[in-house]
Design a protein around this motif. Sequence first.
Motif, PDB file in Angstrom:
ATOM      1  N   ALA A   1       0.864  -1.197   0.000  1.00 41.83           N
ATOM      2  CA  ALA A   1       0.000   0.000   0.000  1.00 41.83           C
ATOM      3  C   ALA A   1       0.896   1.240   0.000  1.00 41.83           C
ATOM      4  N   TYR A   2       1.591   1.419  -1.099  1.00 48.56           N
ATOM      5  CA  TYR A   2       2.580   2.503  -1.198  1.00 48.56           C
ATOM      6  C   TYR A   2       2.036   3.633  -2.057  1.00 48.56           C
ATOM      7  N   GLU A   3       2.132   4.851  -1.543  1.00 46.91           N
ATOM      8  CA  GLU A   3       1.716   6.029  -2.302  1.00 46.91           C
ATOM      9  C   GLU A   3       2.845   6.440  -3.243  1.00 46.91           C
ATOM     10  N   ALA A   4       2.518   6.521  -4.514  1.00 44.35           N
ATOM     11  CA  ALA A   4       3.528   6.832  -5.530  1.00 44.35           C
ATOM     12  C   ALA A   4       4.268   8.124  -5.214  1.00 44.35           C
ATOM     13  N   LYS A   5       5.584   8.077  -5.410  1.00 48.67           N
ATOM     14  CA  LYS A   5       6.475   9.237  -5.279  1.00 48.67           C
ATOM     15  C   LYS A   5       6.596   9.752  -3.844  1.00 48.67           C
ATOM     16  N   ARG A   6       6.172   8.945  -2.860  1.00 47.98           N
ATOM     17  CA  ARG A   6       6.396   9.381  -1.473  1.00 47.98           C
ATOM     18  C   ARG A   6       7.893   9.396  -1.165  1.00 47.98           C
TER      19      ARG A   6
ATOM     20  N   GLU B   1       3.526  -0.615   3.941  1.00 49.23           N
ATOM     21  CA  GLU B   1       2.383   0.298   4.036  1.00 49.23           C
ATOM     22  C   GLU B   1       2.706   1.459   4.964  1.00 49.23           C
ATOM     23  N   PRO B   2       1.952   2.546   4.844  1.00 49.49           N
ATOM     24  CA  PRO B   2       2.180   3.700   5.712  1.00 49.49           C
ATOM     25  C   PRO B   2       1.678   3.456   7.127  1.00 49.49           C
TER      26      PRO B   2
END
Length: 264
Positions: free
Chosen positions: A165-170, A204-205
Motif C-alpha cells: 500500500a505505497y503512495e507513488a512518489k512518497r 504500508e504507511p
Amino acid sequence: MDGPFLEDNGVIAIVIFGVVLLLVMGLTLILFFYLSRKKIIQKELEKKTLELNHQKEMLKATIVAQEAERNRIAQDLHDAISAKLNVVSLSANFLLEEENVTPKETDEIINHMLRVTNKTIESSRKIAHNLLPPILEKFGLGAALEELCDEFSNSKKVNVTSKIAYEAKRLDKDEELHVFRIAQELMNNSMRHGKAKEIELNFEPKKENLLLSYRDDGVGFDTENIGVLKGLGLRNIESRVSLLKGTIVYESEELKGVKVQITI
C-alpha cells in the motif's frame, strides 16, 4: 564594656561563618555543575563516537557490498556475454577462413550463431534487469515490489504473500531503489540461507512513517548472536536502512523463522 564587645565579636563570627558557608556552598555548586557538565560532554562525545563508528561501519559495508556487486556483474558479463560472443566470433571466423565448408555445415553454423546470439541478448536483458528493474523506473516502487513477489512465487520454490500500500512518489527514486534492494536481499536470504517455503511481505504507511514488515518460516537464527552472523547480505540491508534514516528490528529463533520490521 565586655558585654557589647562580646556581642559584636559574636555577630562578626556569625557573619564570617555565614560568608564562609556561602562560599563553600557556592564552590560546591560550581564544582557540581562543572562535573555534571563534564559528564554530559563526555557522554555526548561517547555518543558521537559511537555514531561515527557506526557510520564508518555502514560506509565500509556499503563499499564492500558495492565491490561484491561489481564482481558479480563482472562475472555475469564474462560468463553470460563474453563467453557466448567468443563462440559467435570463432564460428564467424571459421566460416570466413575455411574454404571447404558445405552448405549444410554453413546452415548449421549460422543457426548455432543465431541461437547463441539470442541467448546473449536474453542474458544481457537479465543483467540490465538486475541492475535497475525497468518496472521500478516506469511504474514505481509499489509495482516493482509486487513483481518481485510474483517472480519468487513463480519459481515454485517459495510461496510469497504480500500487501503493498505505497503512495507513488512518497520516496525519491534513490530511496525507492534502496527499499526494493532491501526486499530483494531479504527474500534471497530466506531462500539461500533460511530454506524458507513461506514468505510474507507488507509495505504500508504507519502515521508519518513507512513500515516494511517481513516474515518467513525458515530455519531462523539466534538474535543474541546476530553480530557474529551478519554476513554481507545483512550488512548491505543495514547500510541501506541507515541511508534511508530508518530503523530495523529482528525477531527470530532457531527453526522458527525470521521477522524483520523496518521503519522509514
